[in-house]
Design an enzyme around this catalytic site. Structure first.
Site, PDB file in Angstrom:
ATOM      1  N   SER A   1      -9.692   2.025   3.386  1.00 40.11           N
ATOM      2  CA  SER A   1      -8.842   2.486   2.543  1.00 40.11           C
ATOM      3  C   SER A   1      -7.803   1.438   1.526  1.00 40.11           C
ATOM      4  CB  SER A   1      -7.893   3.757   3.005  1.00 40.11           C
ATOM      5  OG  SER A   1      -7.627   2.971   4.462  1.00 40.11           O
TER       6      SER A   1
ATOM      7  N   SER B   1      -9.336  -0.333   7.422  1.00 39.66           N
ATOM      8  CA  SER B   1      -8.817  -0.511   5.804  1.00 39.66           C
ATOM      9  C   SER B   1      -7.809  -1.432   5.630  1.00 39.66           C
ATOM     10  CB  SER B   1      -7.710   0.617   5.818  1.00 39.66           C
ATOM     11  OG  SER B   1      -8.383   2.246   6.121  1.00 39.66           O
TER      12      SER B   1
ATOM     13  N   LYS C   1       0.790  -1.227  -0.071  1.00 37.29           N
ATOM     14  CA  LYS C   1      -0.324  -0.213  -0.294  1.00 37.29           C
ATOM     15  C   LYS C   1       0.813   1.256   0.328  1.00 37.29           C
ATOM     16  CE  LYS C   1      -3.750   1.918   2.933  1.00 37.29           C
ATOM     17  NZ  LYS C   1      -4.451   1.847   4.502  1.00 37.29           N
TER      18      LYS C   1
HETATM   19  N1  GLN Z   1     -12.348   4.388   6.420  1.00 35.48           N
HETATM   20  C1  GLN Z   1     -11.871   4.401   7.917  1.00 35.48           C
HETATM   21  C2  GLN Z   1     -11.397   6.295   7.801  1.00 35.48           C
HETATM   22  O1  GLN Z   1     -11.718   7.069   6.921  1.00 35.48           O
HETATM   23  C3  GLN Z   1     -10.303   3.713   8.680  1.00 35.48           C
HETATM   24  C4  GLN Z   1      -9.428   4.030   7.666  1.00 35.48           C
HETATM   25  C5  GLN Z   1      -8.484   3.732   8.297  1.00 35.48           C
HETATM   26  O2  GLN Z   1      -8.966   2.168   8.271  1.00 35.48           O
HETATM   27  N2  GLN Z   1      -7.417   3.726   7.437  1.00 35.48           N
HETATM   28  O3  GLN Z   1     -10.782   6.319   8.582  1.00 35.48           O
END
Ligand code: GLN
Length: 471
Positions: free
Chosen positions: A139, A163, A64
Site C-alpha cells: 500500500s 506494504s 505515508k
Molecule cells: N497487500 C496486503 C494487504 O492488502 C498488505 C498491506 C499492508 O501491508 N498494509 O493487506
C-alpha cells in the site's frame, strides 16, 4: 531543476552531510524537494499533500498518510477521513521532528493500507517512476515512488503484510519492515493491530538503518513496544563471511514467481556466496501454503474491529441521516471504498458466533505454527532469502478487478509478517528494465544482520537505481 541541489540521486546520508557542512540550509533543501515535487509529481501522484518548511534543523522526510501529523490532514487514503486533521503527532512523527527532520508531505496509500498497488486510494493511484503506466506497489506506493523519483530523501511507511517491502521492491528502493514491537504505532491509523509495523524506505541500506535508529525504541503510548536489545549499527562491511543464509524451498518453488525475478534472485544468491555467506536450502512447509489464507482471516478480522470507529461522529466526513443509525450507515456506505468494505465483511464473518473457532481461532493456531517453523529455521540460519515480490511492477488496471490476484502479490512477504519477524527488501537486479527486490528475513531483533547482508549486496552490485527515464 533547483539551482541549489539536484535531489534525484541524493541519499539521506549525503543530504545530512550537505546540511552539516553548511553547503545547503535545511530550508533550501526542503525547497529543492518541493521544486522536484512540482516538476515530477503531477505525473506520479506520490503525494496527497505537501507542506512548506517549518523551521526544522535537518533534512526532510515523507510520511505515508496513515501516520498522524498534528495540524496536517491525515486521510489514510480514504474518503471517510477526508478533512480529518489530527490534534497530535504519531510517536514516529514526534521522533522525526525531535531529530530535526522537516515533514515534506503526506504520501499516497491504498485506502487504510489495504492493497498492493495504491489503486485502492480514494484519491487516485500513484504511478511507478520507472514506467508511469505501471503501479508503484502498495500500500505504501506513494512513499516508494517519492524516494525513487528524488521527491524525498527517505520516508516512512507501514507494513501489515508487505506494504513497505513490496513497493520498495517495485520502485527500486530499500525498505525495512522491523521486528514487531520495535517501532511505536501510537498515532498510526490502525489496520490489523497484531501485524501493523512502521518502517523506513530509502535509497540505501545505511539510510534505512539511520532512520530505523531514529524511530525505534520503547514508547509508553504503545504497550507492544520494547527497547532495542542492541543499538542499531550502520553497516560498513563488504564481506559476509560466515553468514548463514537459508533459502526456503517452498518459496522458491512458487509458480507465481516470474522468470525474470527468479533469474535476478538466483544471481543474488550466487553473489551472497561469493561474498562469503554459506547458503543452504531450508524447509518452511506451512508458511508458504497457509500464510496467505491465515493472513486473510486475521487481518480482515482485526480490520473489521479497528474500522468500527469510523461512524461519522468522531472523525472525518459525515453523511447525515434522520437517525443515528442512518447517519452511521450512510457515512460508511459513502465513506468506505470497495476494498475496506470487502475486508470488513470478511472479518465480521470470520469473527461471528458459530464461525469464530473455525476461522479466526483456526488461523491463530496456524499462525503459532508459522512462528515455530520460522524459529526452527533460525536455529540453523542467520538470514532467510527469497524474492520480495513474485513479479516486477505490473500495469495499472492489471489486477484491480481481481482481489485474489492482488492478494497474491504478498505471497512471499506475508509469512514472516505473521511471525513478527523483520524483513529487508534490497534491490538485486532488473527484469524487463524494472527493479527486482531481494527479501532478507531475520530472527526477532535481527535487524543488524539484515543491514549487514543488505549493505554488502548493495555495494557489490552498485546498481543505478535512478529510473532510466529520469536520468
Ligand atoms: N497487500 C496486503 C494487504 O492488502 C498488505 C498491506 C499492508 O501491508 N498494509 O493487506
Amino acid at each position: 531543476m533547483s539551482a541549489v541541489v539536484d535531489t534525484l540521486r541524493l541519499t539521506a546520508e549525503e543530504a545530512l552531510a550537505l546540511v552539516e557542512r553548511g553547503d545547503v540550509s535545511p530550508a533550501e533543501l526542503h525547497a529543492a524537494y518541493l521544486d522536484a515535487i512540482g516538476e515530477r509529481d503531477a505525473e506520479l501522484h506520490a503525494y496527497l499533500r505537501t507542506v512548506e518548511y517549518d523551521g526544522a534543523t535537518s533534512i526532510p522526510i515523507a510520511l505515508k498518510d496513515v501516520i498522524s501529523t498534528k495540524g496536517l490532514e491525515t486521510t489514510a487514503g480514504s474518503r471517510i477521513l477526508e478533512g480529518y486533521v489530527p490534534v497530535f503527532d504519531a510517536t514516529v512523527t514526534s521522533r522525526c521532528r525531535q531529530a530535526g527532520l522537516s515533514v515534506l508531505g503526506k504520501t499516497n496509500t491504498d485506502e487504510f493500507a489495504m492493497g498492493s498497488s495504491t489503486e485502492n486510494s480514494a484519491y487516485g493511484p500513484s504511478r511507478n517512476p520507472w514506467d508511469p503506466a505501471r503501479v508503484p506497489g502498495g500500500s505504501g506506493g506513494g512513499t516508494a515512488a517519492a524516494v525513487s523519483a528524488g521527491l524525498a530523501p527517505w520516508g516512512l511507511g507501514s507494513d501489515t503484510g508487505g506494504s513497505v517491502k513490496q513497493p520498495s521492491a517495485l520502485c527500486g528502493n530499500v525498505g525495512l519492515r522491523p521486528t514487531y514491537g520495535t517501532v511505536s504505532r501510537y498515532g498510526i491509523v490502525a489496520f490489523a493491530s497484531s501485524l501493523d509495523q512502521v518502517g523506513p524506505v530509502a535509497k540505501t541500506v545505511r539510510d534505512v538503518a539511520l532512520l530505523y535508529r531514529i524511530v525505534s525504541g520503547r514508547d509508553p503510548a504503545d504497550s507492544t513496544t520494547v527497547e532495542l536489545s542492541e543499538p542499531v549499527e550502520l553497516p560498513t562491511s563488504e564481506r559476509l563471511d560466515g553468514l548463514r543464509v537459508g533459502v526456503p524451498r517452498q518459496a522458491v518453488a512458487l509458480e507465481a514467481i516470474e522468470p525474470g525475478v527468479r533469474a535476478a534472485f538466483h544471481s543474488s544468491l550466487a553473489l551472497l556466496g561469493e561474498l562469503g555467506a554459506e547458503l543452504d536450502e531450508c524447509d518452511l512447509p506451512l508458511s508458504f501454503d497457509y500464510g496467505m489464507p491465515c493472513y486473510y482471516l486475521i487481518a480482515p478480522a482485526e480490520a473489521s474491529s479497528n474500522l468500527a470507529r469510523y461512524d461519522g461522529v468522531r472523525y472525518g466526513r459525515r453523511s447525515d441521516g434522520a437517525t443515528y443509525r442512518e447517519t452511521v450507515e450512510r457515512t460508511r456506505d459513502d465513506g468506505f471504498g470497495d476494498e475496506p468494505k470487502r475486508r470488513i465483511m470478511l472479518g465480521t464473518y470470520a469473527l461471528s458466533a458459530g464461525y469464530y473457532d473455525a476461522y479466526y481461532g483456526q488461523a491463530q493456531k496456524v499462525r503459532t505454527l508459522l512462528v515455530r517453523e520460522h524459529a526452527a529455521a533460525f536455529e540453523r540460519f542467520d538470514v532467510l532469502a527469497t524474492p520480495t515480490s513474485p513479479t516486477v511492477a505490473f500495469p495499472l488496471g492489471d489486477k484491480a478487478a481481481d482481489p485474489l490476484a492482488m492478494y497474491a502479490c504478498d505471497l512471499l512477504t506475508i509469512p514472516s509478517c505473521l511471525a513478527g519477524l523483520p524483513g529487508l527488501s534490497v534491490p538485486c537486479g532488473f527484469s524487463e528494465g524494472l527493479p527486482v527486490g531481494l527479501q532478507l528475513v531475520g530472527p526477532q531483533f535481527g535487524e543488524n544482520a539484515l543491514f549487514r547482508a543488505g549493505h554488502a549486496v548493495e555495494r557489490a552490485l552498485e546498481l543505478d537505481l535512478v529510473p532510466e527515464r529520469l536520468r
